[in-house]
Design an enzyme around this catalytic site. Structure first.
Site, mmCIF file in Angstrom:
data_model
loop_
_atom_site.group_PDB
_atom_site.id
_atom_site.type_symbol
_atom_site.label_atom_id
_atom_site.label_comp_id
_atom_site.label_asym_id
_atom_site.label_seq_id
_atom_site.Cartn_x
_atom_site.Cartn_y
_atom_site.Cartn_z
ATOM 1 N N ASP A 61 0.864 -1.306 -0.028
ATOM 2 C CA ASP A 61 0.062 -0.106 -0.133
ATOM 3 C C ASP A 61 0.887 1.139 0.151
ATOM 4 O O ASP A 61 1.980 1.251 0.477
ATOM 5 C CB ASP A 61 -0.986 -0.002 1.164
ATOM 6 N N TYR A 63 2.906 4.752 0.627
ATOM 7 C CA TYR A 63 3.633 5.382 1.795
ATOM 8 C C TYR A 63 2.670 6.136 2.821
ATOM 9 O O TYR A 63 1.994 6.850 2.091
ATOM 10 C CB TYR A 63 5.048 6.147 1.386
ATOM 11 N N PHE A 74 6.349 2.030 -4.478
ATOM 12 C CA PHE A 74 7.756 2.283 -4.024
ATOM 13 C C PHE A 74 8.434 3.534 -4.222
ATOM 14 O O PHE A 74 9.416 3.919 -3.947
ATOM 15 C CB PHE A 74 8.751 1.108 -4.636
ATOM 16 N N HIS A 183 10.380 -9.192 0.411
ATOM 17 C CA HIS A 183 10.071 -7.671 0.416
ATOM 18 C C HIS A 183 11.351 -6.975 0.759
ATOM 19 O O HIS A 183 12.145 -7.445 1.392
ATOM 20 C CB HIS A 183 9.089 -7.481 1.275
#
Length: 216
Positions: A61, A63, A74, A183
């Site tokens: 999701d 920031y 990202f 991740h």
């Protein structure tokens, strides 16, 4: 930039479901701070048309801090310090491709080359990660992944972390390249993200199928 290229291949864009989600978020904004801005929620789709997608990087999701999220997974706008996950991504890019002089934290140039920078959930309340996980964004994301996998050929799906890797089952590896790793978060990057070489492997696959590689 528009969403027109997504309306026919992905039902949620054509039948109003995406707009319904946007309306829901707009109502929530009346009483709380939500990221990204309303006109950037669908930015990934506006920037990378359905027929232009070469690769999909699937995030979780947005920031949840001020000034960070701008609708591309990202990525943060130019001049904004890289959050830890993005720092690790750029570190792996440098090690994998030898491109060690990248300074921008804005990944728009990836999107413009056909990298769909897609979060599973497209909005978040300030300071509350995963706060919008029950709004219905995951239904839209699943539909996008499924239709890309069915209607397109020779795409690269970069799935980092357990939530992204859960989508692997709907992507036929007979017609696409599915790359899975931990991740890039500092909590997990050392468990398989560093050294995964996904960026060079993606380009090798694209070139093999006569598709221009990504300038990471």
């Amino acid at each position: 930039m528009s969403l027109d290229s997504w309306k026919n291949p992905v039902p949620s864009f054509g039948n109003g479901f995406a707009n319904h989600l946007l309306d829901t978020v707009a109502q929530l904004r009346e009483s709380r701070m939500i990221f990204p801005a309303q006109d950037q929620v669908l930015h990934a789709f506006e920037r990378t048309g359905f027929d232009r997608v070469k690769a999909v990087i699937l995030g979780q999701d947005p920031y949840h801090g001020p000034g960070q999220a701008h609708g591309l997974a990202f990525s943060v706008p130019k001049g904004v310090p890289a959050p830890p996950s993005l720092r690790n991504i750029l570190k792996e890019v440098a090690e994998d491709t030898g491109k060690k002089n990248r300074s921008s934290t804005d990944l728009t140039e990836w999107a413009d080359q056909g990298v769909l920078l897609l979060n599973t959930i497209l909005t978040v309340e300030e300071g509350k990660p995963m706060s919008h996980q029950n709004l219905g964004w995951d239904r839209l994301t699943a539909e996008v992944i499924r239709e890309l996998a069915v209607q397109r050929d020779h795409l690269v799906f970069l799935l980092w972390g357990s939530k992204a890797r859960a989508f692997a089952s709907v992507i036929p590896e007979s017609k696409h390249l599915v790359l899975q790793a931990a991740h890039p978060s500092p909590l997990s990057a050392y468990r398989g993200f560093f050294g995964c070489r996904h960026f060079s492997r993606a380009n090798a696959y694209l070139k093999k199928h006569g598709i221009a590689p990504i300038r990471w």
